[in-house]
Scaffold this motif. Structure first.
Motif, PDB file in Angstrom:
ATOM      1  N   ARG A   1       1.994 -17.769 -13.792  1.00  0.00           N
ATOM      2  CA  ARG A   1       1.663 -18.195 -15.150  1.00  0.00           C
ATOM      3  C   ARG A   1       2.128 -19.627 -15.398  1.00  0.00           C
ATOM      4  O   ARG A   1       1.427 -20.412 -16.050  1.00  0.00           O
ATOM      5  N   GLN A   2       3.308 -19.960 -14.875  1.00  0.00           N
ATOM      6  CA  GLN A   2       3.832 -21.307 -15.061  1.00  0.00           C
ATOM      7  C   GLN A   2       2.947 -22.338 -14.368  1.00  0.00           C
ATOM      8  O   GLN A   2       2.667 -23.404 -14.911  1.00  0.00           O
ATOM      9  N   LYS A   3       2.504 -22.035 -13.170  1.00  0.00           N
ATOM     10  CA  LYS A   3       1.612 -22.947 -12.451  1.00  0.00           C
ATOM     11  C   LYS A   3       0.267 -23.086 -13.168  1.00  0.00           C
ATOM     12  O   LYS A   3      -0.304 -24.171 -13.218  1.00  0.00           O
TER      13      LYS A   3
ATOM     14  N   SER B   1       1.468 -25.127  -1.214  1.00  0.00           N
ATOM     15  CA  SER B   1       2.574 -24.210  -1.498  1.00  0.00           C
ATOM     16  C   SER B   1       2.934 -23.411  -0.253  1.00  0.00           C
ATOM     17  O   SER B   1       2.060 -22.833   0.401  1.00  0.00           O
ATOM     18  N   THR B   2       4.211 -23.395   0.048  1.00  0.00           N
ATOM     19  CA  THR B   2       4.712 -22.583   1.152  1.00  0.00           C
ATOM     20  C   THR B   2       5.151 -21.224   0.619  1.00  0.00           C
ATOM     21  O   THR B   2       5.019 -20.942  -0.572  1.00  0.00           O
ATOM     22  N   ARG B   3       5.704 -20.409   1.493  1.00  0.00           N
ATOM     23  CA  ARG B   3       6.126 -19.065   1.056  1.00  0.00           C
ATOM     24  C   ARG B   3       7.211 -19.150  -0.009  1.00  0.00           C
ATOM     25  O   ARG B   3       7.297 -18.305  -0.893  1.00  0.00           O
ATOM     26  N   GLY B   4       8.037 -20.184   0.069  1.00  0.00           N
ATOM     27  CA  GLY B   4       9.109 -20.334  -0.902  1.00  0.00           C
ATOM     28  C   GLY B   4       8.706 -21.052  -2.168  1.00  0.00           C
ATOM     29  O   GLY B   4       9.526 -21.275  -3.047  1.00  0.00           O
ATOM     30  N   GLY B   5       7.437 -21.434  -2.271  1.00  0.00           N
ATOM     31  CA  GLY B   5       6.965 -22.146  -3.447  1.00  0.00           C
ATOM     32  C   GLY B   5       6.474 -23.536  -3.093  1.00  0.00           C
ATOM     33  O   GLY B   5       6.391 -23.904  -1.911  1.00  0.00           O
ATOM     34  N   PRO B   6       6.127 -24.355  -4.092  1.00  0.00           N
ATOM     35  CA  PRO B   6       5.631 -25.700  -3.836  1.00  0.00           C
ATOM     36  C   PRO B   6       6.683 -26.544  -3.132  1.00  0.00           C
ATOM     37  O   PRO B   6       7.863 -26.506  -3.472  1.00  0.00           O
TER      38      PRO B   6
ATOM     39  N   ASP C   1      10.976 -17.544  -5.623  1.00  0.00           N
ATOM     40  CA  ASP C   1      11.826 -16.349  -5.632  1.00  0.00           C
ATOM     41  C   ASP C   1      12.971 -16.495  -6.626  1.00  0.00           C
ATOM     42  O   ASP C   1      13.264 -15.567  -7.409  1.00  0.00           O
ATOM     43  N   VAL C   2      13.633 -17.649  -6.599  1.00  0.00           N
ATOM     44  CA  VAL C   2      14.747 -17.866  -7.525  1.00  0.00           C
ATOM     45  C   VAL C   2      14.235 -17.912  -8.962  1.00  0.00           C
ATOM     46  O   VAL C   2      14.853 -17.345  -9.877  1.00  0.00           O
ATOM     47  N   ALA C   3      13.093 -18.594  -9.169  1.00  0.00           N
ATOM     48  CA  ALA C   3      12.524 -18.679 -10.515  1.00  0.00           C
ATOM     49  C   ALA C   3      12.178 -17.293 -11.052  1.00  0.00           C
ATOM     50  O   ALA C   3      12.416 -16.993 -12.225  1.00  0.00           O
ATOM     51  N   SER C   4      11.636 -16.441 -10.193  1.00  0.00           N
ATOM     52  CA  SER C   4      11.300 -15.069 -10.616  1.00  0.00           C
ATOM     53  C   SER C   4      12.547 -14.289 -10.982  1.00  0.00           C
ATOM     54  O   SER C   4      12.556 -13.529 -11.960  1.00  0.00           O
ATOM     55  N   SER C   5      13.610 -14.472 -10.208  1.00  0.00           N
ATOM     56  CA  SER C   5      14.847 -13.758 -10.492  1.00  0.00           C
ATOM     57  C   SER C   5      15.477 -14.202 -11.802  1.00  0.00           C
ATOM     58  O   SER C   5      16.260 -13.456 -12.401  1.00  0.00           O
ATOM     59  N   LEU C   6      15.120 -15.415 -12.255  1.00  0.00           N
ATOM     60  CA  LEU C   6      15.644 -15.931 -13.515  1.00  0.00           C
ATOM     61  C   LEU C   6      14.720 -15.620 -14.701  1.00  0.00           C
ATOM     62  O   LEU C   6      14.944 -16.101 -15.808  1.00  0.00           O
TER      63      LEU C   6
ATOM     64  N   LEU D   1      10.948 -23.899 -11.258  1.00  0.00           N
ATOM     65  CA  LEU D   1      10.101 -23.861 -10.064  1.00  0.00           C
ATOM     66  C   LEU D   1      10.660 -24.730  -8.943  1.00  0.00           C
ATOM     67  O   LEU D   1      10.379 -24.498  -7.768  1.00  0.00           O
ATOM     68  N   GLN D   2      11.438 -25.753  -9.306  1.00  0.00           N
ATOM     69  CA  GLN D   2      12.042 -26.597  -8.283  1.00  0.00           C
ATOM     70  C   GLN D   2      13.008 -25.809  -7.409  1.00  0.00           C
ATOM     71  O   GLN D   2      13.309 -26.220  -6.275  1.00  0.00           O
ATOM     72  N   LEU D   3      13.492 -24.690  -7.906  1.00  0.00           N
ATOM     73  CA  LEU D   3      14.426 -23.854  -7.148  1.00  0.00           C
ATOM     74  C   LEU D   3      13.703 -22.914  -6.196  1.00  0.00           C
ATOM     75  O   LEU D   3      14.350 -22.222  -5.394  1.00  0.00           O
TER      76      LEU D   3
END
Length: 235
Positions: free
Chosen positions: A136-138, A41-46, A125-130, A120-122
């Motif tokens: 928890r999802q991971k 996982s990078t800073r932006g997610g997987p 950060d975007v997933a959190s904003s939504l 999560l594909q987004l």
């Protein structure tokens, strides 16, 4: 990693029953999933590229540790021979009933996790904003992997390329919506594995080529083709 966990259980705890194999395989699958997500996982997610590389690194580490154990203890090596190839032959209904609860729980968890994977594909950060909680999802996804991989490895041993090839075939057919990818992967995986098992019984005449070997022979080239098709898989 599930195979390494089973081998470690044989070596340290002298496990010899299907249900015991399942628990050790589940723990190994959970640790492997956590390590892959942690490393990949990078800073932006997987990221698909880093996840694949992290998975290869974790698999190599588990393989090295497994080899270290089986080369030092003959009893563990005898049991390991049963698991290393991966086969659906000789598995009676008692094995099916032992692993069925784990597979069923894992399937339900995977279906519940599918909508969140779309977000999560987004990126985290975007997933959190939504409104999604990425951690928890991971965790839900890792739990599903634990039950599914643990039950499968305990029942049939490690069978490679099913997890690499089948989901990409499903994505090619139904798109990137994991609410469809997950159930289609289950269906396509069943067809692919059964076909490989039948092919292994046919090509060898009176003998049998184990399904794990057939999946490697067929799945390896197919995975290369899928990687080359940028529309099917993005790496």
């Amino acid at each position: 990693m599930p195979l390494f966990a089973v081998v470690l259980g044989i070596y340290l705890a002298n496990i010899n029953a299907g249900l015991q194999y399942t628990w050790f395989a589940m723990i190994g699958a959970g640790i492997a999933s956590w390590l892959v997500f942690l490393i990949g996982s990078t800073r932006g997610g997987p990221n698909p590229t880093t996840l694949v590389l992290a998975g290869a690194a974790v698999s190599a580490l588990a393989g090295a540790l497994t080899s270290a154990i089986i080369t030092s203890e003959a009893r563990t090596l005898d049991s390991y021979r049963f698991w290393v190839v991966g086969s659906a032959a000789g598995r009676g209904m008692e094995v099916f009933w032992q692993v069925l609860p784990f597979i069923a729980v894992g399937a339900v968890l995977a279906l519940l996790a599918a909508p969140g994977v779309n977000l999560l594909q987004l990126g985290d950060d975007v997933a959190s904003s939504l409104g999604l909680h990425p951690t928890r999802q991971k965790a839900l996804g890792i739990l599903a992997i634990m039950f599914l991989c643990g039950g499968a490895v305990a029942g049939c041993g490690p069978i490679g390329f099913v997890g690499l090839v089948v989901p990409h075939i499903a994505r090619f057919l139904v798109g990137v919506d994991y609410r469809w990818v997950v159930p289609y992967s289950a269906l396509i995986g069943t067809v692919v594995l059964t076909s490989a098992d039948i092919l292994g019984r046919v090509v060898a005449g009176g003998a049998e080529v184990q399904v794990g070997i057939m999946m490697a022979l067929v799945g390896g080239p197919l995975f290369v083709v899928l990687v080359r098709r940028r529309k099917s898989i993005s790496l």
